[in-house]
Design a protein around this motif. Sequence first.
Motif, PDB file in Angstrom:
ATOM      1  N   SER A 133       0.833  -1.203   0.000  1.00 12.87           N
ATOM      2  CA  SER A 133       0.000   0.000   0.000  1.00 12.87           C
ATOM      3  C   SER A 133       0.867   1.252   0.000  1.00 12.87           C
ATOM      4  N   SER A 134       0.416   2.260  -0.744  1.00  8.28           N
ATOM      5  CA  SER A 134       1.148   3.532  -0.774  1.00  8.28           C
ATOM      6  C   SER A 134       0.883   4.362   0.475  1.00  8.28           C
ATOM      7  N   THR A 135      -0.153   3.990   1.223  1.00  9.96           N
ATOM      8  CA  THR A 135      -0.509   4.685   2.464  1.00  9.96           C
ATOM      9  C   THR A 135      -0.527   3.667   3.586  1.00  9.96           C
ATOM     10  N   TRP A 136       0.025   4.068   4.751  1.00  5.61           N
ATOM     11  CA  TRP A 136       0.125   3.075   5.825  1.00  5.61           C
ATOM     12  C   TRP A 136      -0.092   3.731   7.175  1.00  5.61           C
ATOM     13  N   SER A 137      -1.288   4.204   7.429  1.00  6.99           N
ATOM     14  CA  SER A 137      -1.626   4.705   8.760  1.00  6.99           C
ATOM     15  C   SER A 137      -3.136   4.800   8.888  1.00  6.99           C
ATOM     16  N   GLY A 138      -3.620   4.478  10.082  1.00  6.26           N
ATOM     17  CA  GLY A 138      -5.035   4.642  10.386  1.00  6.26           C
ATOM     18  C   GLY A 138      -5.968   3.948   9.422  1.00  6.26           C
ATOM     19  N   TRP A 139      -5.708   2.677   9.172  1.00  4.21           N
ATOM     20  CA  TRP A 139      -6.513   1.989   8.170  1.00  4.21           C
ATOM     21  C   TRP A 139      -7.195   0.738   8.680  1.00  4.21           C
ATOM     22  N   CYS A 140      -8.123   0.316   7.850  1.00  2.54           N
ATOM     23  CA  CYS A 140      -8.652  -1.031   7.875  1.00  2.54           C
ATOM     24  C   CYS A 140      -8.292  -1.632   6.517  1.00  2.54           C
ATOM     25  N   MET A 141      -7.716  -2.807   6.511  1.00  2.63           N
ATOM     26  CA  MET A 141      -7.384  -3.461   5.242  1.00  2.63           C
ATOM     27  C   MET A 141      -7.880  -4.888   5.253  1.00  2.63           C
ATOM     28  N   GLY A 142      -8.142  -5.387   4.079  1.00  2.00           N
ATOM     29  CA  GLY A 142      -8.659  -6.742   4.022  1.00  2.00           C
ATOM     30  C   GLY A 142      -8.461  -7.386   2.675  1.00  2.00           C
ATOM     31  N   PHE A 145      -5.799  -1.296  12.241  1.00  2.52           N
ATOM     32  CA  PHE A 145      -4.465  -0.854  12.635  1.00  2.52           C
ATOM     33  C   PHE A 145      -4.111  -1.206  14.071  1.00  2.52           C
ATOM     34  N   VAL A 146      -5.113  -1.669  14.842  1.00  2.00           N
ATOM     35  CA  VAL A 146      -4.810  -2.153  16.196  1.00  2.00           C
ATOM     36  C   VAL A 146      -4.956  -3.668  16.251  1.00  2.00           C
ATOM     37  N   ASP A 147      -4.859  -4.281  15.075  1.00  2.84           N
ATOM     38  CA  ASP A 147      -4.789  -5.744  14.951  1.00  2.84           C
ATOM     39  C   ASP A 147      -6.050  -6.489  15.350  1.00  2.84           C
ATOM     40  N   ARG A 148      -7.183  -5.866  15.229  1.00  2.00           N
ATOM     41  CA  ARG A 148      -8.424  -6.624  15.352  1.00  2.00           C
ATOM     42  C   ARG A 148      -8.624  -7.362  14.030  1.00  2.00           C
ATOM     43  N   LEU A 149      -8.907  -8.651  14.143  1.00  2.00           N
ATOM     44  CA  LEU A 149      -8.986  -9.508  12.969  1.00  2.00           C
ATOM     45  C   LEU A 149     -10.399 -10.023  12.750  1.00  2.00           C
ATOM     46  N   ASN A 150     -10.690 -10.307  11.494  1.00  2.00           N
ATOM     47  CA  ASN A 150     -11.970 -10.922  11.150  1.00  2.00           C
ATOM     48  C   ASN A 150     -11.732 -11.873   9.994  1.00  2.00           C
ATOM     49  N   TYR A 151     -12.296 -13.056  10.091  1.00  2.01           N
ATOM     50  CA  TYR A 151     -12.180 -14.045   9.030  1.00  2.01           C
ATOM     51  C   TYR A 151     -13.558 -14.545   8.632  1.00  2.01           C
ATOM     52  N   ALA A 152     -13.714 -14.835   7.356  1.00  4.68           N
ATOM     53  CA  ALA A 152     -14.909 -15.535   6.912  1.00  4.68           C
ATOM     54  C   ALA A 152     -14.888 -16.947   7.486  1.00  4.68           C
ATOM     55  N   HIS A 186      -9.741   4.032   4.869  1.00  3.05           N
ATOM     56  CA  HIS A 186      -9.149   4.925   5.870  1.00  3.05           C
ATOM     57  C   HIS A 186     -10.148   5.038   7.008  1.00  3.05           C
ATOM     58  N   SER A 187     -10.098   4.093   7.923  1.00  2.00           N
ATOM     59  CA  SER A 187     -11.022   4.083   9.056  1.00  2.00           C
ATOM     60  C   SER A 187     -10.358   3.349  10.204  1.00  2.00           C
ATOM     61  N   THR A 188     -10.836   3.601  11.405  1.00  2.00           N
ATOM     62  CA  THR A 188     -10.202   3.013  12.581  1.00  2.00           C
ATOM     63  C   THR A 188     -10.662   1.595  12.851  1.00  2.00           C
ATOM     64  N   ALA A 189     -11.709   1.164  12.194  1.00  2.00           N
ATOM     65  CA  ALA A 189     -12.195  -0.200  12.384  1.00  2.00           C
ATOM     66  C   ALA A 189     -12.755  -0.709  11.073  1.00  2.00           C
ATOM     67  N   CYS A 190     -12.771  -2.023  10.951  1.00  2.00           N
ATOM     68  CA  CYS A 190     -13.269  -2.627   9.716  1.00  2.00           C
ATOM     69  C   CYS A 190     -14.761  -2.930   9.829  1.00  2.00           C
ATOM     70  N   PRO A 191     -15.504  -2.680   8.787  1.00  2.00           N
ATOM     71  CA  PRO A 191     -16.914  -3.072   8.795  1.00  2.00           C
ATOM     72  C   PRO A 191     -17.052  -4.591   8.754  1.00  2.00           C
ATOM     73  N   SER A 192     -18.228  -5.038   9.088  1.00  2.00           N
ATOM     74  CA  SER A 192     -18.538  -6.452   8.931  1.00  2.00           C
ATOM     75  C   SER A 192     -18.519  -6.812   7.450  1.00  2.00           C
ATOM     76  N   PHE A 193     -18.247  -8.078   7.144  1.00  2.00           N
ATOM     77  CA  PHE A 193     -18.313  -8.536   5.765  1.00  2.00           C
ATOM     78  C   PHE A 193     -19.752  -8.614   5.269  1.00  2.00           C
ATOM     79  N   SER A 194     -20.695  -8.520   6.154  1.00  2.00           N
ATOM     80  CA  SER A 194     -22.103  -8.649   5.759  1.00  2.00           C
ATOM     81  C   SER A 194     -22.661  -7.363   5.169  1.00  2.00           C
TER      82      SER A 194
END
Length: 123
Positions: free
Chosen positions: A24-33, A51-58, A97-105
């Motif tokens: 990624s060209s940007t690396w701060s304050g993200w949710c990635m998946g 960015f605080v290592d909260r994980l989610n898996y299908a 660019h968000s502090t948490a990831c949305p649900s996959f739903s």
Amino acid sequence: QVQLVESGGGSVQAGGSLRLSCVSSTWSGWCMGWFRQAPGKEREGVAAMDFVDRLNYADSVAGRFTISRDNAKNTLYLQMSSLKPEDTAMYYCAYRHSTACPSFSIQWESTTWGQGTQVTVSS
């Protein structure tokens, strides 16, 4: 504007492993998946981390896939093990660019997508 470059896809036999990378060209304050889309099917979420290592898996990949990151390389990984033919799909890296990831739903709005890397698993 965020730019994502994926790599690591390929063809493997069932039971094999692959590791996908997303720089990624940007690396701060993200949710990635990682998402995937098989022919004729809708795109589905596979794994995500914030960015605080909260994980989610299908459910379909839990215990077989591992999402991780290397901050020094601005890189997100997806280690895929015990691959099955049903894992065959185009895999896409996603950045929000968000502090948490949305649900996959729900639809991931305001998301940047990579170009995709193909994973093919043969039986």
